[in-house]
Design an enzyme around this catalytic site. Sequence first.
Site, PDB file in Angstrom:
ATOM      1  N   ASP A 204       0.832  -1.200   0.000  1.00 48.37           N
ATOM      2  CA  ASP A 204       0.000   0.000   0.000  1.00 48.37           C
ATOM      3  C   ASP A 204       0.871   1.256   0.000  1.00 48.37           C
ATOM      4  O   ASP A 204       1.840   1.339   0.752  1.00 48.37           O
ATOM      5  CB  ASP A 204      -0.872  -0.030   1.263  1.00 48.37           C
ATOM      6  CG  ASP A 204      -1.926   1.054   1.270  1.00 48.37           C
ATOM      7  OD1 ASP A 204      -2.807   1.025   0.405  1.00 48.37           O
ATOM      8  OD2 ASP A 204      -1.871   1.950   2.144  1.00 48.37           O
ATOM      9  N   GLU A 263       1.773  -0.599  -5.053  1.00 45.63           N
ATOM     10  CA  GLU A 263       0.835   0.457  -5.433  1.00 45.63           C
ATOM     11  C   GLU A 263       1.649   1.742  -5.436  1.00 45.63           C
ATOM     12  O   GLU A 263       1.929   2.308  -4.381  1.00 45.63           O
ATOM     13  CB  GLU A 263      -0.309   0.582  -4.425  1.00 45.63           C
ATOM     14  CG  GLU A 263      -1.301   1.638  -4.873  1.00 45.63           C
ATOM     15  CD  GLU A 263      -2.018   2.376  -3.751  1.00 45.63           C
ATOM     16  OE1 GLU A 263      -3.094   2.922  -3.991  1.00 45.63           O
ATOM     17  OE2 GLU A 263      -1.483   2.434  -2.628  1.00 45.63           O
TER      18      GLU A 263
HETATM   19  C1  BGC Z   1      -5.446   2.286  -0.542  1.00 43.13           C
HETATM   20  C2  BGC Z   1      -6.584   3.103  -0.071  1.00 43.13           C
HETATM   21  C3  BGC Z   1      -6.215   3.676   1.284  1.00 43.13           C
HETATM   22  C4  BGC Z   1      -4.874   4.410   1.241  1.00 43.13           C
HETATM   23  C5  BGC Z   1      -4.333   4.669   2.604  1.00 43.13           C
HETATM   24  C6  BGC Z   1      -4.402   3.363  -0.713  1.00 43.13           C
HETATM   25  O1  BGC Z   1      -3.698   3.511  -1.695  1.00 43.13           O
HETATM   26  O2  BGC Z   1      -5.679   1.590  -1.726  1.00 43.13           O
HETATM   27  O3  BGC Z   1      -7.776   2.399  -0.012  1.00 43.13           O
HETATM   28  O4  BGC Z   1      -7.201   4.573   1.671  1.00 43.13           O
HETATM   29  O5  BGC Z   1      -3.930   3.680   0.556  1.00 43.13           O
HETATM   30  O6  BGC Z   1      -3.863   3.488   3.183  1.00 43.13           O
END
Ligand code: BGC
Length: 515
Positions: A204, A263
């Site tokens: 994340d 991500e």
């Molecule tokens: C997740 C989100 C989340 C954020 C903070 C992101 O990129 O996919 O759903 O709110 O990270 O953790």
Amino acid sequence: MRHWWKDAVIYQIYPRSFADGNGDGMGDIAGIKSRIGYLAGLGIDAIWLSPFYTSPQNDGGYDVADFRDVDPRFGNLTDFDGLVKAAHEAGLKVIVDIVPNHSSSEHAWFKAALAAGPGSPERDLYVFRDGVKPTSDSPELPPNDWRSVFGGPAWTQVPDGQWYLHLFDSSQPDFNWENPKVADEFDGILAFWLDRGVDGFRVDVAHGLIKEPGLPSVGDGMDVEMLGTTRSPYFDVDGVHDVYRRWRRILDSYPGDRMAVAEAWVESPERRANYVRPDELHQAFNFDLLTADFSAETFRAVIDAELATVGSVDAPPTWVLSNHDRPRYVTRYGDGAVGLAKARAAALAMLALPGSVYLYQGEELGLPEVLDLPDHLRQDPTWHRSGFTEKGRDGCRVPLPWQRSGPSFGFGAVEGWLPQPTDWGDRSVAAQDQVAGSTLELYRSALRLRRRGVPTGLTWLSTDNPDVLAFDNGRFRCVVNFGSTPTPVDGEALVSSADMANGTLPGHSAAWFPV
Ligand code: BGC
């Protein structure tokens, strides 16, 4: 060695909304386990679980209070182990989300940091700073001008006067990755889940961990954009790559073929490629289809850019049309029959591409975004932090419909934590199962064909119509008609997103043909 993740189809489960096993209105691990047969039957290779860790759920579980336990709402560690075992027995790999940029403010470390006070080693695990006073009689301001992704300032003041950084909600304090204890702690967290048998991690906010020294202000008019591509002192700072080199060594030290996917919302495909250099992570989400219009020109540009980018570092391409942070693509493409037709065509296009494909639960049912949720039920922190101007992401997180009827269309025994539209029984798994032409059967057929012969490459084929893309992927030929009028095609289709008649492919549709 053939790496399973290089061409895998990975299905994202948002645990709160997938299936409710214990009848409390919220999905859970027991619910997921009860649907393993469905998942294996769909023809996917792996599941990715969004966070199920102990959490106050201020950001749907991305606010983690204990990285080594399961939230009681979702079950316990024994349930988790049972799920991994059942998934593996069904031939599915399991990827879990890891959230290294921040914890919940309920995490023991943050509570200790608050109690210990300024200058303490406990505070140094997070990003605490003193505020600034431009002049002696002006009110105190936060340490810099950074804004939270969810709206409002990225700093919150605590009673003793210091401020802490939170790029997301105020209940999600950012860790200080300059402190070696943070890195050590995450080594242990990775090992904890690897020891339990997970096959990989979705990282994340992978681009956020390291902040520029001195935390410089960004100047007027620049907002923190999670789903944006602007480089900043808090996103995509080069030091972040040291973290992933370290993680790669941990992953490689385990038996089996463990992987991690980043991500990373970054400025360019080239910057994204840095995350997947041979000694870093295995994949990074390519979000360019997730934000692309349904157009031949855009799809072709996105596909070419991704193939060129990952080719330069020998990583597999990745493709994503939807996830839990973005409006569902049926709606993004205009909703109704046309939105659904385009979505089905886009899905066939994506599933014909070489590399890894990430699906989001419910896209195989053609679910649209739910646009009319009652405001008082909205849970995404974006809603309140934007001063109730941005509706947020709840509309793509509505519980799945499994049955034609029942209190939550088979999601569970009672109504789900967000209400489903009344016509969702018609979109349920039961309503589409074995129904020729349904979106569910389209996904099943395409996934079956893809498993039989996984795409090995991509060669564009010429077409006389600028609205039509055609390519050979080494296994079959995919033709996508982005226009609204039918186009002639040769051959008998293996699968098509719309009924074909007289050798033509209708507008807004796609089909695969033998080569
Ligand atoms: C997740 C989100 C989340 C954020 C903070 C992101 O990129 O996919 O759903 O709110 O990270 O953790």
